[in-house]
Scaffold this motif. Structure first.
Motif, PDB file in Angstrom:
ATOM      1  N   ALA B 160       0.825  -1.212   0.000  1.00 49.39           N
ATOM      2  CA  ALA B 160       0.000   0.000   0.000  1.00 49.39           C
ATOM      3  C   ALA B 160       0.860   1.262   0.000  1.00 49.39           C
ATOM      4  N   ALA B 161       2.183   1.096   0.009  1.00 44.16           N
ATOM      5  CA  ALA B 161       3.100   2.241  -0.097  1.00 44.16           C
ATOM      6  C   ALA B 161       3.802   2.200  -1.445  1.00 44.16           C
ATOM      7  N   LEU B 162       4.164   3.373  -1.967  1.00 48.40           N
ATOM      8  CA  LEU B 162       4.995   3.427  -3.169  1.00 48.40           C
ATOM      9  C   LEU B 162       6.374   2.870  -2.830  1.00 48.40           C
ATOM     10  N   ASP B 163       7.077   2.344  -3.845  1.00 49.17           N
ATOM     11  CA  ASP B 163       8.452   1.857  -3.629  1.00 49.17           C
ATOM     12  C   ASP B 163       8.528   0.837  -2.499  1.00 49.17           C
ATOM     13  N   GLY B 164       7.580  -0.085  -2.471  1.00 53.35           N
ATOM     14  CA  GLY B 164       7.501  -1.034  -1.360  1.00 53.35           C
ATOM     15  C   GLY B 164       8.576  -2.115  -1.411  1.00 53.35           C
ATOM     16  N   PHE B 165       9.200  -2.291  -2.564  1.00 52.69           N
ATOM     17  CA  PHE B 165      10.121  -3.423  -2.732  1.00 52.69           C
ATOM     18  C   PHE B 165      11.429  -2.973  -3.369  1.00 52.69           C
TER      19      PHE B 165
END
Lengths: 186, 186
Positions: B160-165
């Motif tokens: 649910a966050a940008l740039d999670g990985f």
């Protein structure tokens, strides 16, 4: 298209309303599959899909409800192991990791499978032969899915509170079991 | 015996440590199954069991980690639909309900399946043809499980966050994909 919003349950509704939403959403999800053409192999995969989404619906329904339902800590399915009669094998679920197989003779799940009758257990510690897969689980309800007089799977719900389930849970989980029995190929 | 404690992850550990625990627990769970005798039908059920427990391990690992990993909102699997080439079908997962099938041509999952290459997507809105199954999902990583040069399933994780990985997620999820490819019958 299937949307994650189906897992959104309003808080403050009754247990009956939450379960009704589970049933309606499940029915809608399964309905769209009736026109699909499936091989025997994929019929199996299809019921896995339906069980996976049903576990999600149930989990999010419980999380929207007040205590003790909000304390549900495992919601999922075991299916019959066709190669080894009288053994259940872990299917889709939400919660912590679980036993891969369960014999019909063992625990609450085994009894539900062996008797084809719902087991409503207010205190798992008092249940003879209870399998303590998760020490946090205090109560449990297990509902068999019966097709042509034969148990094909079970719905298993654990709660971290004592007395987590009542006749309302039994009634609606049995409705879900009937729906799954009718709408999936087993 | 399998115990729910396998899903307990210490908070404050690094992502590498959390993933290492996922791999170790998964390996231990799968190891116990090597001596079992399975029919073709049940080999399929067995890999469902392993995917269900793997989804649980991943989910609880992410929840133990700091942001953005703790914002993971879906972790699970799609498997190849043997009856309909170039289609994925929903397998076990943790999170909200999800699309039952995905064509190879569609979205991040479809691209990973079509190319047999990991897709690391920092912003799903910027990905051509992204399937918005859950509007809350902002980033995604999809890792193919390849057996004998053929994609048999994918690992799909949404955040649910940008740039999670990042590359650490890619490295360890690819290790898990290799383990699942080797230890399960497909």
């Amino acid at each position: 298209m299937v949307h994650a919003d189906a897992s959104n349950f309003a808080s403050g509704v009754t247990k009956e309303k939450a379960y009704r939403q589970v049933l309606q959403q499940a029915e809608a999800l399964f309905e769209g599959q009736r026109n699909w053409v499936w091989s025997v192999h994929n019929s199996h995969k299809l019921h896995i899909t339906n069980l996976a989404n049903s576990a999600s619906l149930l989990w999010h329904a419980y999380k929207s409800l007040p205590l003790p339902s909000s304390e549900v800590n495992w919601a999922g399915f075991y299916t019959l192991n066709a190669a080894k009669p009288k053994q259940l094998i872990l299917g889709p679920f939400q919660g912590k990791v679980a036993c891969q197989t369960i014999a019909f003779s063992r625990g609450v799940c085994g009894k539900a499978a062996a008797t084809a009758e719902t087991q409503l257990v207010p205190d798992v510690e008092a249940f003879p032969g209870h399998i303590a897969c998760d020490g946090d689980s205090k109560s449990e309800i297990v509902v068999p899915i019966v097709v042509d007089g034969k148990v094909v799977a079970i719905i298993d719900i654990d709660c971290a509170a004592l007395d987590g389930f009542d006749e309302v849970d039994k009634l609606w989980l049995e409705k879900l079991a009937t729906l799954l029995g009718k709408t999936c190929e087993w």
